[in-house]
Design a protein around this motif. Sequence first.
Motif, mmCIF file in Angstrom:
data_model
loop_
_atom_site.group_PDB
_atom_site.id
_atom_site.type_symbol
_atom_site.label_atom_id
_atom_site.label_comp_id
_atom_site.label_asym_id
_atom_site.label_seq_id
_atom_site.Cartn_x
_atom_site.Cartn_y
_atom_site.Cartn_z
ATOM 1 N N THR A 7 0.819 -1.205 0.000
ATOM 2 C CA THR A 7 0.000 0.000 0.000
ATOM 3 C C THR A 7 0.852 1.254 0.000
ATOM 4 O OG1 THR A 7 -0.234 -0.230 2.382
ATOM 5 C CG2 THR A 7 -2.081 -0.955 1.035
ATOM 6 N N GLU A 8 1.996 1.227 0.658
ATOM 7 C CA GLU A 8 2.880 2.391 0.668
ATOM 8 C C GLU A 8 3.464 2.628 -0.718
ATOM 9 O OE1 GLU A 8 5.797 1.790 3.662
ATOM 10 O OE2 GLU A 8 4.347 1.802 5.281
ATOM 11 N N GLN A 9 3.708 1.589 -1.467
ATOM 12 C CA GLN A 9 4.240 1.727 -2.816
ATOM 13 C C GLN A 9 3.158 2.168 -3.783
ATOM 14 O OE1 GLN A 9 5.884 -2.105 -3.630
ATOM 15 N NE2 GLN A 9 7.764 -1.703 -2.491
ATOM 16 N N GLN A 10 1.915 1.755 -3.565
ATOM 17 C CA GLN A 10 0.825 2.026 -4.486
ATOM 18 C C GLN A 10 0.305 3.459 -4.367
ATOM 19 O OE1 GLN A 10 -2.467 -0.637 -3.976
ATOM 20 N NE2 GLN A 10 -3.552 0.126 -5.740
ATOM 21 N N PHE A 11 0.258 4.038 -3.164
ATOM 22 C CA PHE A 11 -0.332 5.348 -2.950
ATOM 23 C C PHE A 11 0.721 6.355 -2.506
ATOM 24 C CE2 PHE A 11 -3.741 2.286 -1.917
ATOM 25 C CZ PHE A 11 -4.577 2.581 -2.969
ATOM 26 N N SER A 12 0.610 7.576 -3.019
ATOM 27 C CA SER A 12 1.517 8.634 -2.601
ATOM 28 C C SER A 12 0.841 9.469 -1.518
ATOM 29 C CB SER A 12 1.876 9.517 -3.798
ATOM 30 O OG SER A 12 0.775 10.333 -4.155
ATOM 31 N N LYS A 13 1.553 10.467 -1.019
ATOM 32 C CA LYS A 13 0.997 11.343 0.012
ATOM 33 C C LYS A 13 -0.109 12.229 -0.531
ATOM 34 C CE LYS A 13 5.060 11.448 2.917
ATOM 35 N NZ LYS A 13 6.050 12.272 3.598
ATOM 36 N N THR A 14 -0.254 12.344 -1.844
ATOM 37 C CA THR A 14 -1.304 13.174 -2.421
ATOM 38 C C THR A 14 -2.517 12.356 -2.833
ATOM 39 O OG1 THR A 14 -0.345 13.017 -4.631
ATOM 40 C CG2 THR A 14 0.344 14.884 -3.263
ATOM 41 N N THR A 15 -2.620 11.128 -2.358
ATOM 42 C CA THR A 15 -3.771 10.284 -2.652
ATOM 43 C C THR A 15 -4.869 10.561 -1.634
ATOM 44 O OG1 THR A 15 -2.393 8.545 -3.576
ATOM 45 C CG2 THR A 15 -4.584 7.905 -2.864
ATOM 46 N N LEU A 16 -6.094 10.749 -2.123
ATOM 47 C CA LEU A 16 -7.253 10.924 -1.252
ATOM 48 C C LEU A 16 -8.039 9.622 -1.222
ATOM 49 C CD1 LEU A 16 -8.586 14.417 -2.390
ATOM 50 C CD2 LEU A 16 -7.237 13.875 -0.364
ATOM 51 N N PHE A 17 -8.692 9.368 -0.099
ATOM 52 C CA PHE A 17 -9.497 8.172 0.075
ATOM 53 C C PHE A 17 -10.904 8.574 0.476
ATOM 54 C CE2 PHE A 17 -5.152 7.019 0.889
ATOM 55 C CZ PHE A 17 -5.010 5.798 0.241
ATOM 56 N N CYS A 18 -11.903 7.972 -0.137
ATOM 57 C CA CYS A 18 -13.295 8.220 0.243
ATOM 58 C C CYS A 18 -13.583 7.456 1.529
ATOM 59 C CB CYS A 18 -14.236 7.757 -0.867
ATOM 60 S SG CYS A 18 -15.979 7.937 -0.409
ATOM 61 N N PRO A 19 -14.095 8.133 2.560
ATOM 62 C CA PRO A 19 -14.383 7.457 3.821
ATOM 63 C C PRO A 19 -15.596 6.527 3.732
ATOM 64 C CG PRO A 19 -15.124 9.716 3.935
ATOM 65 C CD PRO A 19 -14.399 9.560 2.623
ATOM 66 N N THR A 20 -16.401 6.692 2.692
ATOM 67 C CA THR A 20 -17.617 5.893 2.560
ATOM 68 C C THR A 20 -17.388 4.602 1.783
ATOM 69 O OG1 THR A 20 -18.932 7.909 2.634
ATOM 70 C CG2 THR A 20 -20.022 5.950 1.779
ATOM 71 N N CYS A 21 -16.779 4.711 0.585
ATOM 72 C CA CYS A 21 -16.627 3.527 -0.261
ATOM 73 C C CYS A 21 -15.176 3.113 -0.469
ATOM 74 C CB CYS A 21 -17.298 3.757 -1.609
ATOM 75 S SG CYS A 21 -16.421 4.919 -2.690
ATOM 76 N N GLU A 22 -14.231 3.845 0.127
ATOM 77 C CA GLU A 22 -12.796 3.561 0.057
ATOM 78 C C GLU A 22 -12.191 3.734 -1.333
ATOM 79 O OE1 GLU A 22 -12.029 -0.204 1.907
ATOM 80 O OE2 GLU A 22 -12.856 0.444 3.813
ATOM 81 N N HIS A 23 -12.861 4.482 -2.218
ATOM 82 C CA HIS A 23 -12.273 4.827 -3.516
ATOM 83 C C HIS A 23 -11.004 5.635 -3.258
ATOM 84 C CE1 HIS A 23 -11.945 6.054 -7.688
ATOM 85 N NE2 HIS A 23 -11.899 7.317 -7.310
ATOM 86 N N ALA A 24 -9.960 5.408 -4.030
ATOM 87 C CA ALA A 24 -8.693 6.122 -3.870
ATOM 88 C C ALA A 24 -8.247 6.673 -5.207
ATOM 89 C CB ALA A 24 -7.635 5.192 -3.318
ATOM 90 N N SER A 25 -7.752 7.921 -5.182
ATOM 91 C CA SER A 25 -7.274 8.567 -6.394
ATOM 92 C C SER A 25 -6.409 9.754 -5.987
ATOM 93 C CB SER A 25 -8.467 9.048 -7.223
ATOM 94 O OG SER A 25 -8.062 9.610 -8.436
ATOM 95 N N PRO A 26 -5.447 10.150 -6.836
ATOM 96 C CA PRO A 26 -4.662 11.355 -6.535
ATOM 97 C C PRO A 26 -5.574 12.583 -6.455
ATOM 98 C CG PRO A 26 -3.700 10.145 -8.363
ATOM 99 C CD PRO A 26 -5.023 9.515 -8.077
ATOM 100 N N ILE A 27 -5.101 13.630 -5.807
ATOM 101 C CA ILE A 27 -5.884 14.866 -5.697
ATOM 102 C C ILE A 27 -6.331 15.351 -7.069
ATOM 103 C CG2 ILE A 27 -5.765 17.324 -5.065
ATOM 104 C CD1 ILE A 27 -4.013 16.491 -2.711
#
Length: 57
Positions: A7-27
């Motif tokens: 997970t640390e390799q997959q996401f950077s510090k500018t990745t946002l996560f949806c608290p409802t459905c856990e969707h993840a994407s850069p800002i």
Amino acid sequence: MSTTHDTEQQFSKTTLFCPTCEHASPIEGDWIMDDALHRERLLCPRCGAIVVDQPST
């Protein structure tokens, strides 16, 4: 041998996560911008939840 987690390799510090459905994407990713009512909001493209909500500058 690396000790970083997947997970640390997959996401950077500018990745946002949806608290409802856990969707993840850069800002700059696929978030929906809603700037109504003098607020800046980023909405999740999957479920519509508010991910960022702050006053407009």
